[in-house]
Scaffold this active site. Structure first.
Site, mmCIF file in Angstrom:
data_model
loop_
_atom_site.group_PDB
_atom_site.id
_atom_site.type_symbol
_atom_site.label_atom_id
_atom_site.label_comp_id
_atom_site.label_asym_id
_atom_site.label_seq_id
_atom_site.Cartn_x
_atom_site.Cartn_y
_atom_site.Cartn_z
ATOM 1 C CB CYS A 185 -0.982 -0.010 1.167
ATOM 2 S SG CYS A 185 -0.215 0.044 2.816
ATOM 3 C CG HIS A 239 -4.447 -0.080 4.096
ATOM 4 N ND1 HIS A 239 -3.677 -0.911 3.313
ATOM 5 C CD2 HIS A 239 -5.494 0.313 3.300
ATOM 6 C CE1 HIS A 239 -4.224 -1.037 2.117
ATOM 7 N NE2 HIS A 239 -5.326 -0.295 2.087
ATOM 8 C CG HIS A 253 -6.845 0.268 -1.243
ATOM 9 N ND1 HIS A 253 -6.972 -0.669 -0.249
ATOM 10 C CD2 HIS A 253 -7.998 0.162 -1.980
ATOM 11 C CE1 HIS A 253 -8.126 -1.304 -0.359
ATOM 12 N NE2 HIS A 253 -8.762 -0.822 -1.396
#
Length: 287
Positions: A185, A239, A253
């Site tokens: 990510c 994240h 993502h």
């Protein structure tokens, strides 16, 4: 008191050996009157802070006289990689194991700071401040200090930005990856900002969260941050994704759960178990 300090320090060194395959510090402990002095070298301020906290929790006060290698001009010098991508590992290991991949070097000309040598590896610091291990045979030593200058930040237009992000869709998820063969990510967002804006983000999501500034209403190109709680391992990881449609709250993502780069609405991400942390803007220009 001296014995307890030695036990805490030795335990810390052994922990580093288990974690990184080699202890990235050389410490000596001496007594000067009523004071205990710790000298030598350590890799980062973070290492020092962890050890100092453990000593304080045990009621021990020490005087520090150490050198932090990451803050110094490297005694071992500088290098370039011989090929791209070159893997950077989170530890030294006899055989490559993808679970220890930390990041990758994808630009051959960037100088690499050599901090420590152990067996067939160098502990290195990259231009984005990431620290990890590269095999010595994959490096070419440089004579003297490099004269590298990072490229000047640039603006990006919306179609070019979105077209570049589209090129990453369906790329497999790979923890530590930075290429079309696999990306994670924060590697995805670092790649996008590097290519489209010549803006060098930190490598890892929680470090990317620490720079830029908070916004409540996102724009295209802003980053969005989450925490993800893994049911199987009970671990929590950071994240990050990039906003590609602010009105629709659409995010691109690298999704560990689905194993690839994809687009999701914010509502879908929350339903997947991602806990929203906030949006960040980095003063990049999109026209």
């Amino acid at each position: 008191m001296m014995n307890q300090v030695k036990n805490i320090v030795n335990g810390f060194v052994k922990e580093l050996q288990r974690k990184y395959g080699v202890a990235t510090c050389e410490l000596n402990i001496t007594e000067e009157g009523s004071r205990i002095v710790i000298g030598g070298v350590m890799l980062t301020d973070k290492q020092k802070a962890i050890l100092d906290r453990r000593l304080q929790q045990a009621g021990e006060r020490v005087e520090w006289r150490i050198v932090i290698l990451a803050d110094q001009e490297p005694a071992l010098g500088w290098a370039h990689v011989d090929k791209i991508p070159t893997n950077v590992w989170s530890r030294t290991l006899l055989q490559d194991h993808i679970s220890w991949l930390s990041t990758q070097v994808i630009i051959k000309e960037e100088p690499i700071k050599l901090l420590w040598q152990a067996k067939d590896f160098y502990c290195v610091q990259l231009v984005d401040a990431t620290i990890g291990w590269i095999r010595a045979i994959e490096l070419t030593r440089l004579a003297g200090a490099p004269s590298w200058i990072p490229p000047e930040q640039k603006a990006s237009n919306r179609p070019e930005l979105l077209a570049y992000i589209d090129r990453w869709l369906d790329v497999p998820y790979l923890r530590g990856g930075l290429t079309y063969q696999g990306v994670d990510c924060s590697g995805l967002t670092q790649n996008i900002y590097r290519h489209c804006f010549h803006y060098l983000l930190p490598r890892h999501s929680m470090d990317q969260l620490k720079v830029g500034h908070t916004v409540t209403e996102p724009k295209i190109g802003d980053l969005v941050f989450f925490e993800h709680h893994h049911e199987k391992t009970h671990h929590t990881t950071g994240h990050v994704g990039i906003v590609i449609n602010a009105e629709a709250k659409l995010v691109a993502h690298a999704n560990l759960t689905n194993g690839k780069v994809m687009q999701n609405m914010m509502s879908e991400m929350l339903a997947m178990g991602y806990e929203f942390l906030g949006y960040r803007n980095y003063d990049v220009e999109i026209f």
